[in-house]
Design an enzyme around this catalytic site. Sequence first.
Site, PDB file in Angstrom:
ATOM      1  CG  ASP A 330     -40.564 -37.518  -2.939  1.00  0.00           C
ATOM      2  OD1 ASP A 330     -39.680 -37.021  -2.240  1.00  0.00           O
ATOM      3  OD2 ASP A 330     -41.263 -38.483  -2.605  1.00  0.00           O
ATOM      4  CG  ASP A 610     -41.267 -42.477  -1.972  1.00  0.00           C
ATOM      5  OD1 ASP A 610     -40.459 -42.163  -1.078  1.00  0.00           O
ATOM      6  OD2 ASP A 610     -40.979 -42.470  -3.173  1.00  0.00           O
ATOM      7  CG  ASP A 614     -40.087 -39.949   2.797  1.00  0.00           C
ATOM      8  OD1 ASP A 614     -39.093 -39.277   3.118  1.00  0.00           O
ATOM      9  OD2 ASP A 614     -40.230 -40.461   1.679  1.00  0.00           O
TER      10      ASP A 614
HETATM   11  P1  ADP Z   1     -35.505 -39.520  -5.010  1.00  0.00           P
HETATM   12  O1  ADP Z   1     -36.697 -40.406  -4.949  1.00  0.00           O
HETATM   13  O2  ADP Z   1     -35.734 -38.187  -4.394  1.00  0.00           O
HETATM   14  O3  ADP Z   1     -34.923 -39.404  -6.376  1.00  0.00           O
HETATM   15  P2  ADP Z   1     -34.245 -41.548  -3.319  1.00  0.00           P
HETATM   16  O4  ADP Z   1     -34.148 -41.224  -1.877  1.00  0.00           O
HETATM   17  O5  ADP Z   1     -35.248 -42.533  -3.775  1.00  0.00           O
HETATM   18  O6  ADP Z   1     -34.363 -40.156  -4.116  1.00  0.00           O
HETATM   19  O7  ADP Z   1     -32.835 -42.050  -3.816  1.00  0.00           O
HETATM   20  C1  ADP Z   1     -31.683 -41.342  -3.519  1.00  0.00           C
HETATM   21  C2  ADP Z   1     -30.524 -41.907  -4.260  1.00  0.00           C
HETATM   22  O8  ADP Z   1     -30.320 -43.263  -3.905  1.00  0.00           O
HETATM   23  C3  ADP Z   1     -30.711 -41.917  -5.765  1.00  0.00           C
HETATM   24  O9  ADP Z   1     -30.269 -40.721  -6.334  1.00  0.00           O
HETATM   25  C4  ADP Z   1     -29.837 -43.062  -6.199  1.00  0.00           C
HETATM   26  O10 ADP Z   1     -28.510 -42.622  -6.364  1.00  0.00           O
HETATM   27  C5  ADP Z   1     -29.890 -44.005  -5.020  1.00  0.00           C
HETATM   28  N1  ADP Z   1     -30.823 -45.093  -5.278  1.00  0.00           N
HETATM   29  C6  ADP Z   1     -32.145 -44.990  -5.543  1.00  0.00           C
HETATM   30  N2  ADP Z   1     -32.721 -46.191  -5.728  1.00  0.00           N
HETATM   31  C7  ADP Z   1     -31.721 -47.091  -5.583  1.00  0.00           C
HETATM   32  C8  ADP Z   1     -31.650 -48.523  -5.643  1.00  0.00           C
HETATM   33  N3  ADP Z   1     -32.719 -49.278  -5.900  1.00  0.00           N
HETATM   34  N4  ADP Z   1     -30.448 -49.103  -5.430  1.00  0.00           N
HETATM   35  C9  ADP Z   1     -29.369 -48.356  -5.164  1.00  0.00           C
HETATM   36  N5  ADP Z   1     -29.369 -47.037  -5.083  1.00  0.00           N
HETATM   37  C10 ADP Z   1     -30.512 -46.392  -5.298  1.00  0.00           C
HETATM   38 MG    MG Z   2     -37.499 -42.185  -4.183  1.00  0.00          MG
END
Ligand code: ADP
Ligand code: MG
Length: 712
Positions: A330, A610, A614
């Site tokens: 990640d 996480d 996943d």
């Molecule tokens: P990573 O952990 O690989 O960066 P995530 O799957 O956690 O990716 O998040 C993917 C996308 O979702 C992020 O790039 C962001 O644009 C969006 N995102 C992440 N957290 C939030 C949140 N709390 N609320 C809204 N959008 C979110």
């Molecule tokens: Mg994440």
Amino acid sequence: MKIYNLTLEECFKSLRSRPQGLDAQEAGRRLQEFGPNEIPLGSRTSLARRFLRGYTHLFALILWVASGLAFLVHSWEPQQNMATLGCAILGVVVVNGIFSFWQEYRAEKAIAALRNLLPRKVKLLRAGHVLQANAAEIVPGDVIQISAGDQIPADCRLITAFGVRVNNATITGESLPHSRDTAPCHDASPLRHRNLLLAGTWLISGEATALVFATGSHTEFGRIAVLTQSANEPMTPLQYEIARLSRIIAWISLAIAVLFFGVGEALGLPRWQNLVFAIGILVANVPEGLLPTVTLALAMGSQRMARRNALIRHLPAVETLGSTTVICTDKTGTLTENALVVREVFIPGQGGTQNTAPATALRFLECARNCQNLQELDAHTLLGDPTEIALVHMAKAAAPDAAEYPRIDEISFDSERKRVSTLHRVQGGLRLYTKGAPEAVLPLCNAVETPSGPEAMAAAKRRKIEYAHQTMTKKGLRVLALAFRSVEAATPRDTLEHGLVFTGLVGLEDPFRPEVPEAIRKCRSAGIKVIMVTGDHPETALVLAKQIGLVVSETPSTITGPELQLLSPAQLQLALDAPELIFARVAPEQKMQIVDVLKRKGHVVAVTGDGVNDAPALKHAHIGIAMGRTGTDVARESSDMILLDDNFASIVGAIEEGRAIFSNVRKFLTYVLTSNVPEFVPYMGFALFQLPLALTILQILAVDLGTDLNGT
Ligand code: ADP
Ligand code: MG
């Protein structure tokens, strides 16, 4: 009346609790009365039984026979004084049994100690304050807060529920999700009560608060668990091989002993001599101490790994770690600090990007303030997603008195949707706030917020937003789009996110962890390939990859989720040959697909995760790695190893330990196996050519005992 028939008010009354939760004193009293919220481990093989087992396995039996033979020879030829040898062999059996038992016991203690390193945490409401406590401290009457990915810590009745779905597989074995709500119900089976959450099951989506009514072994799960517990770990591949090898050696030496006894008899040598010879072969070759020693080496290794923040959940992982060839990691939180700060904002109609949010961007700030799932521990501490914490701080700084509206529903975040929406009661109606990845939010917007109200989203405006989005990602910022809409009371839930009004973009910075570049360098020199797999934007990912040295060439391959969908398995397999590779905007089930193809290419794959989604990737990988700080219970439960500090560098540390253990065990094996041969050869000379014995049987016993037991 049963708890599921009651109204909420009656529930609180019957458990003598309140919506604000118990106070500390009453909770303490109940903990005394009801005991900790734990399920006692069922009866396992008793210590005495396991101690005796050390005297009844194959090697012990062979040695018993050998000593019996010695005494037999003594009775025939008392002048040879073979009774001493018989006693010595007996001594070896006894000492060996004690040592093996002690080693196994130590190994088990080491592994048990690891389990206690990461107690399960829950959010409790006590006297109106949210606090984080160990799951063991929950008592009946407690009010707890649960979110997607949590394992339900006790049997409880729902108080509030937004989009709650549970997976009851741990109790029923059936893995289809069921939705849950708060209304009283009248079904007979507790599994079907729509307003109950049962301990040991999983919340796979939504947000809930719930009132605990049963803890520990009084829960449904507790009742089942006490019946079906099996605490024995399966053997690791190495342990299995060692056990097999030991058995094979034992049988071979038995066969040789018998053979040479026969040959001696045929040659007409004195029988007592033939027997002494057979005994010698047995004693020299039976690998008594091998397995316990290897087990202990693995257990001690996992303890060393824990000191380096890698918590091993299953012993086989210790071995597999050492042979890892690919790490799929990640980005957010693992390679970076997950300490986000707002660096730039873009508000339409207010020029280009700016460093701080203007107080005039009312809806934008409201969205940042309201569209979140944080818990306020006290005036300064917010608990929850660092992205949301950063947004709330930004909103509070720009408009300290911006309204906080009561939330009445939520469509929760998951890494597939990449956005979250919350529904709030505002003056004169309802309003939905949505935030998420621009790719996930912009297509839902048909209007743009301006100082004079929403205006239709013209193509030129959309292009401007997209341009701003691009410039921010090129700087390595994580970009979110914020939007809202007014909602009529009758709008169905699945159309809530339609026709949104765009309010602005936020660019967040997330610095990389300082230890990471060195860890990446180590991987490179150890021949371990590191592939970044993130839900974030490809540009943002690429900038970070360059900063940490994951990408050094000018032409790294980046593959996005939508592109990945178009690749055939063969194409993906070939794409994975690229020396520098980044996957961006991937959905969790695509992570699993990547893992599967890497496995097919013969790699030993470690993957981090996480979220709830996943879990399949974690299970499919050779080593599933979950996050100890930010990960969900679901991810942790599906993993082989947990990173106590969420840090990529700790994975590399654990792999180093794994390799060290492997090479130690190999040295030890070579030593033991080769030491058996030199012990054995003189006997051939003795038997066939009547040469004098170089080592007496007694000496061999001493040497064996010393080497086999000190291998760790
Ligand atoms: P990573 O952990 O690989 O960066 P995530 O799957 O956690 O990716 O998040 C993917 C996308 O979702 C992020 O790039 C962001 O644009 C969006 N995102 C992440 N957290 C939030 C949140 N709390 N609320 C809204 N959008 C979110
Ligand atoms: Mg994440």
